[in-house]
Design a protein around this motif. Structure first.
Motif, PDB file in Angstrom:
ATOM      1  N   VAL A   1     -17.220  16.411  42.679  1.00  0.00           N
ATOM      2  CA  VAL A   1     -16.038  17.020  42.082  1.00  0.00           C
ATOM      3  C   VAL A   1     -16.462  18.059  41.057  1.00  0.00           C
ATOM      4  CG1 VAL A   1     -15.841  15.207  40.315  1.00  0.00           C
ATOM      5  CG2 VAL A   1     -13.842  16.596  40.903  1.00  0.00           C
ATOM      6  N   VAL A   2     -15.717  19.158  41.026  1.00  0.00           N
ATOM      7  CA  VAL A   2     -15.942  20.229  40.056  1.00  0.00           C
ATOM      8  C   VAL A   2     -14.641  20.439  39.283  1.00  0.00           C
ATOM      9  CG1 VAL A   2     -16.560  22.642  39.711  1.00  0.00           C
ATOM     10  CG2 VAL A   2     -17.602  21.333  41.578  1.00  0.00           C
ATOM     11  N   VAL A   3     -14.715  20.320  37.961  1.00  0.00           N
ATOM     12  CA  VAL A   3     -13.545  20.520  37.094  1.00  0.00           C
ATOM     13  C   VAL A   3     -13.780  21.764  36.261  1.00  0.00           C
ATOM     14  CG1 VAL A   3     -12.072  19.521  35.301  1.00  0.00           C
ATOM     15  CG2 VAL A   3     -13.176  18.019  36.985  1.00  0.00           C
ATOM     16  N   THR A   4     -12.878  22.724  36.367  1.00  0.00           N
ATOM     17  CA  THR A   4     -13.008  23.965  35.608  1.00  0.00           C
ATOM     18  C   THR A   4     -11.766  24.192  34.761  1.00  0.00           C
ATOM     19  OG1 THR A   4     -12.117  25.229  37.468  1.00  0.00           O
ATOM     20  CG2 THR A   4     -14.502  25.058  37.306  1.00  0.00           C
ATOM     21  N   ASP A   5     -11.983  24.864  33.642  1.00  0.00           N
ATOM     22  CA  ASP A   5     -10.883  25.139  32.710  1.00  0.00           C
ATOM     23  C   ASP A   5     -11.158  26.475  32.033  1.00  0.00           C
ATOM     24  OD1 ASP A   5      -8.775  25.058  30.961  1.00  0.00           O
ATOM     25  OD2 ASP A   5      -9.705  23.644  29.592  1.00  0.00           O
ATOM     26  N   LYS A   6     -11.069  27.524  32.802  1.00  0.00           N
ATOM     27  CA  LYS A   6     -11.439  28.842  32.295  1.00  0.00           C
ATOM     28  C   LYS A   6     -10.454  29.396  31.270  1.00  0.00           C
ATOM     29  CE  LYS A   6     -15.235  29.527  34.633  1.00  0.00           C
ATOM     30  NZ  LYS A   6     -16.528  29.597  33.933  1.00  0.00           N
TER      31      LYS A   6
ATOM     32  N   LEU B   1     -20.318   9.188  42.371  1.00  0.00           N
ATOM     33  CA  LEU B   1     -19.542  10.425  42.302  1.00  0.00           C
ATOM     34  C   LEU B   1     -20.327  11.448  41.493  1.00  0.00           C
ATOM     35  CD1 LEU B   1     -16.954  12.164  42.561  1.00  0.00           C
ATOM     36  CD2 LEU B   1     -16.107  11.022  40.479  1.00  0.00           C
ATOM     37  N   LYS B   2     -20.583  12.592  42.084  1.00  0.00           N
ATOM     38  CA  LYS B   2     -21.265  13.687  41.382  1.00  0.00           C
ATOM     39  C   LYS B   2     -20.221  14.543  40.674  1.00  0.00           C
ATOM     40  CE  LYS B   2     -25.051  13.893  44.745  1.00  0.00           C
ATOM     41  NZ  LYS B   2     -25.771  14.749  45.736  1.00  0.00           N
ATOM     42  N   VAL B   3     -20.395  14.737  39.386  1.00  0.00           N
ATOM     43  CA  VAL B   3     -19.413  15.445  38.569  1.00  0.00           C
ATOM     44  C   VAL B   3     -20.033  16.701  37.971  1.00  0.00           C
ATOM     45  CG1 VAL B   3     -17.828  15.293  36.615  1.00  0.00           C
ATOM     46  CG2 VAL B   3     -18.341  13.244  37.971  1.00  0.00           C
ATOM     47  N   LYS B   4     -19.306  17.805  38.064  1.00  0.00           N
ATOM     48  CA  LYS B   4     -19.697  19.052  37.412  1.00  0.00           C
ATOM     49  C   LYS B   4     -18.506  19.570  36.628  1.00  0.00           C
ATOM     50  CE  LYS B   4     -21.655  23.644  38.246  1.00  0.00           C
ATOM     51  NZ  LYS B   4     -22.161  24.593  39.276  1.00  0.00           N
ATOM     52  N   LEU B   5     -18.720  19.877  35.368  1.00  0.00           N
ATOM     53  CA  LEU B   5     -17.654  20.375  34.498  1.00  0.00           C
ATOM     54  C   LEU B   5     -18.012  21.760  33.989  1.00  0.00           C
ATOM     55  CD1 LEU B   5     -17.093  17.189  32.267  1.00  0.00           C
ATOM     56  CD2 LEU B   5     -16.095  17.693  34.507  1.00  0.00           C
ATOM     57  N   ASP B   6     -17.025  22.636  33.951  1.00  0.00           N
ATOM     58  CA  ASP B   6     -17.195  23.968  33.367  1.00  0.00           C
ATOM     59  C   ASP B   6     -15.970  24.220  32.502  1.00  0.00           C
ATOM     60  OD1 ASP B   6     -17.837  26.509  32.688  1.00  0.00           O
ATOM     61  OD2 ASP B   6     -17.806  27.338  34.716  1.00  0.00           O
ATOM     62  N   LEU B   7     -16.062  23.821  31.229  1.00  0.00           N
ATOM     63  CA  LEU B   7     -14.915  23.801  30.323  1.00  0.00           C
ATOM     64  C   LEU B   7     -15.166  24.749  29.158  1.00  0.00           C
ATOM     65  CD1 LEU B   7     -14.546  19.907  30.222  1.00  0.00           C
ATOM     66  CD2 LEU B   7     -13.500  21.505  31.845  1.00  0.00           C
ATOM     67  N   VAL B   8     -14.381  25.779  29.042  1.00  0.00           N
ATOM     68  CA  VAL B   8     -14.598  26.799  28.033  1.00  0.00           C
ATOM     69  C   VAL B   8     -14.324  26.244  26.629  1.00  0.00           C
ATOM     70  CG1 VAL B   8     -12.235  27.726  28.176  1.00  0.00           C
ATOM     71  CG2 VAL B   8     -14.107  29.189  27.399  1.00  0.00           C
TER      72      VAL B   8
ATOM     73  N   PHE C   1     -10.174   9.702  32.016  1.00  0.00           N
ATOM     74  CA  PHE C   1      -9.888  10.768  31.065  1.00  0.00           C
ATOM     75  C   PHE C   1     -11.212  11.367  30.617  1.00  0.00           C
ATOM     76  CE2 PHE C   1      -6.112   8.105  30.601  1.00  0.00           C
ATOM     77  CZ  PHE C   1      -5.104   9.057  30.652  1.00  0.00           C
ATOM     78  N   LEU C   2     -11.291  12.687  30.639  1.00  0.00           N
ATOM     79  CA  LEU C   2     -12.438  13.400  30.090  1.00  0.00           C
ATOM     80  C   LEU C   2     -12.015  13.923  28.727  1.00  0.00           C
ATOM     81  CD1 LEU C   2     -13.428  15.455  33.281  1.00  0.00           C
ATOM     82  CD2 LEU C   2     -14.097  13.130  32.668  1.00  0.00           C
TER      83      LEU C   2
ATOM     84  N   GLN D   1     -20.533  22.948  29.735  1.00  0.00           N
ATOM     85  CA  GLN D   1     -21.041  22.774  31.094  1.00  0.00           C
ATOM     86  C   GLN D   1     -21.819  21.458  31.189  1.00  0.00           C
ATOM     87  OE1 GLN D   1     -23.210  26.330  32.111  1.00  0.00           O
ATOM     88  NE2 GLN D   1     -21.333  27.454  32.545  1.00  0.00           N
ATOM     89  N   PHE D   2     -21.418  20.639  32.148  1.00  0.00           N
ATOM     90  CA  PHE D   2     -22.003  19.310  32.291  1.00  0.00           C
ATOM     91  C   PHE D   2     -22.249  19.016  33.768  1.00  0.00           C
ATOM     92  CE2 PHE D   2     -19.139  19.411  28.700  1.00  0.00           C
ATOM     93  CZ  PHE D   2     -19.802  18.746  27.685  1.00  0.00           C
ATOM     94  N   GLU D   3     -23.272  18.234  34.024  1.00  0.00           N
ATOM     95  CA  GLU D   3     -23.511  17.693  35.354  1.00  0.00           C
ATOM     96  C   GLU D   3     -24.001  16.258  35.189  1.00  0.00           C
ATOM     97  OE1 GLU D   3     -25.551  19.844  38.396  1.00  0.00           O
ATOM     98  OE2 GLU D   3     -25.034  21.811  37.534  1.00  0.00           O
TER      99      GLU D   3
END
Length: 378
Positions: A97-102, A25-32, A70-71, A56-58
């Motif tokens: 999957v891309v998880v964002t939390d702007k 599973l490829k994971v990308k996170l963009d969490l402020v 859980f992240l 920001q994580f990949e």
């Protein structure tokens, strides 16, 4: 012929949205304002830590079976949950999957295949939940407000809260019925109230879903629900054994010197039975304040520490290390004491009155215990 077989394989991958032999599973996170480190926690597996920059994580995860994760920020593993942001997401191999939390209010999950559908399911649930969520918050506020009468609360519950809950339940069932071949819709089973109804809802799915890769996750949820039901039943049974006014079950256990110490020998004074173990983090954390109050009201009550699920060596070492000044006994595995007192968690403190009857039970390291001591002995 070889070209035909290859074309068929590629077509199967495209249709299914995932590769049968690819569990990555490829994971990308963009969490402020999240920081530079994220911990991935999966039940029953070691935590995995990944480094990024400014939220920001990949990274990639190996997902052998559909699961939940859980992240977390690293401090959560140290027990620091103040203002903690927790992201609970499904893990499905062969996807991105891309998880964002702007906005730091709610997070979005998007991506390929499963996650594209999950995004739609999540949006449906978020929008449909609004009336129920608003009704829940208002009902809780009414329950906490002494100025609101019982009649007003019951009226709101019957006319607003309960109907909004029922509408959401029906909306979830309707969504499942109209998306019976969609894997992501299985995530809505978490919204269904009650184990039996969840089982009924799962049967609404197409056999390809019920017998496919989502079944592993469903089986976990069923097992967790069954364990929760058993735990609640055990707690109710335990509560019956801990009710105020009941005669405290008598017992005799060996003290630190190996000599028998009977509970009846302490009759005539308040006695606090402290069920603990050297392995219990919260038990250990509570010792400084317990020692403070033992000294504060010296002579007005006695503490009898009952060590459980330990070896005798670890028990004695812990008593010495933490310099615990009260009485201590060791509870061997073959003892029925934990059952007799309905102990389901540690620490548990049971206050016994001078008459030998249970006065109060406090489960966990709770400030209410010390407030009670102040009320009793000031």
């Amino acid at each position: 012929m070889k070209k035909l077989i290859l074309s068929m394989m590629l077509a199967a991958v495209a249709i299914g949205g995932w590769a049968a032999n690819d569990n990555t599973l490829k994971v990308k996170l963009d969490l402020v304002d999240f920081g530079d480190t994220v911990v991935v926690y999966r039940s029953g597996m070691p935590e995995q830590t990944f480094i990024g920059k400014n939220g920001q994580f990949e990274f990639t995860l190996q997902v052998d079976a559909v699961d939940m994760a859980f992240l977390l920020q690293p401090r959560a593993l140290r027990g620091d949950m103040e203002d903690m942001r927790v992201y609970n997401i499904p893990l499905v191999g062969g996807e991105s999957v891309v998880v964002t939390d702007k906005e730091k209010v709610r997070f979005d999950v998007e991506g390929t295949g499963f996650y594209a559908d999950y995004h739609k399911v999540d949006l449906f649930n978020e929008n449909d939940q609004k009336p129920m969520r608003e009704a829940t918050l208002k009902y809780r506020a009414m329950k906490a407000d002494d100025a609101v009468s019982k009649e007003e609360r019951e009226k709101y519950y019957n006319e607003v809260y309960s109907p909004s809950f029922d509408r959401h339940q029906q909306a979830v069932i309707d969504y499942i019925k109209t998306h019976a071949k969609q894997e992501a819709s299985v995530m809505l089973l978490r919204e269904v109230n009650g184990l039996d109804k969840m089982k009924e809802a799962f049967m609404l799915f197409d056999p390809s879903i019920r017998e496919g890769r989502m079944k592993t996750l469903y089986d976990k949820w069923v097992k967790a629900a069954e364990e929760q039901i058993e735990a609640e039943a055990a707690e109710k049974e335990a509560a019956k054994k801990q009710e105020a006014g009941l005669e405290a079950p008598v017992f005799t256990l060996n003290d630190l010197e190996g000599k028998p110490l009977a509970l009846t020998s302490l009759r005539g004074k308040y006695v606090i039975l402290d069920f603990w173990g050297s392995w219990c983090v919260w038990c250990i954390k509570g010792f400084p304040q317990m020692k403070e109050y033992y000294q504060k009201y010296k002579g007005k009550f006695e503490i009898l520490g009952i060590d459980c699920n330990d070896t005798e060596d670890k028990w004695k070492a812990a008593v010495k290390k933490h310099e615990l000044p009260w009485l201590h006994v060791y509870c061997p595995k073959e003892s029925t004491l934990l059952t007799d007192y309905g102990i389901t968690g540690f620490p548990t403190k049971i206050i016994i009155g001078p008459d030998g009857k249970i006065f109060k039970t406090i489960i966990g390291e709770d400030p209410a215990f010390y407030t009670l001591l102040d009320d009793l002995f000031k």
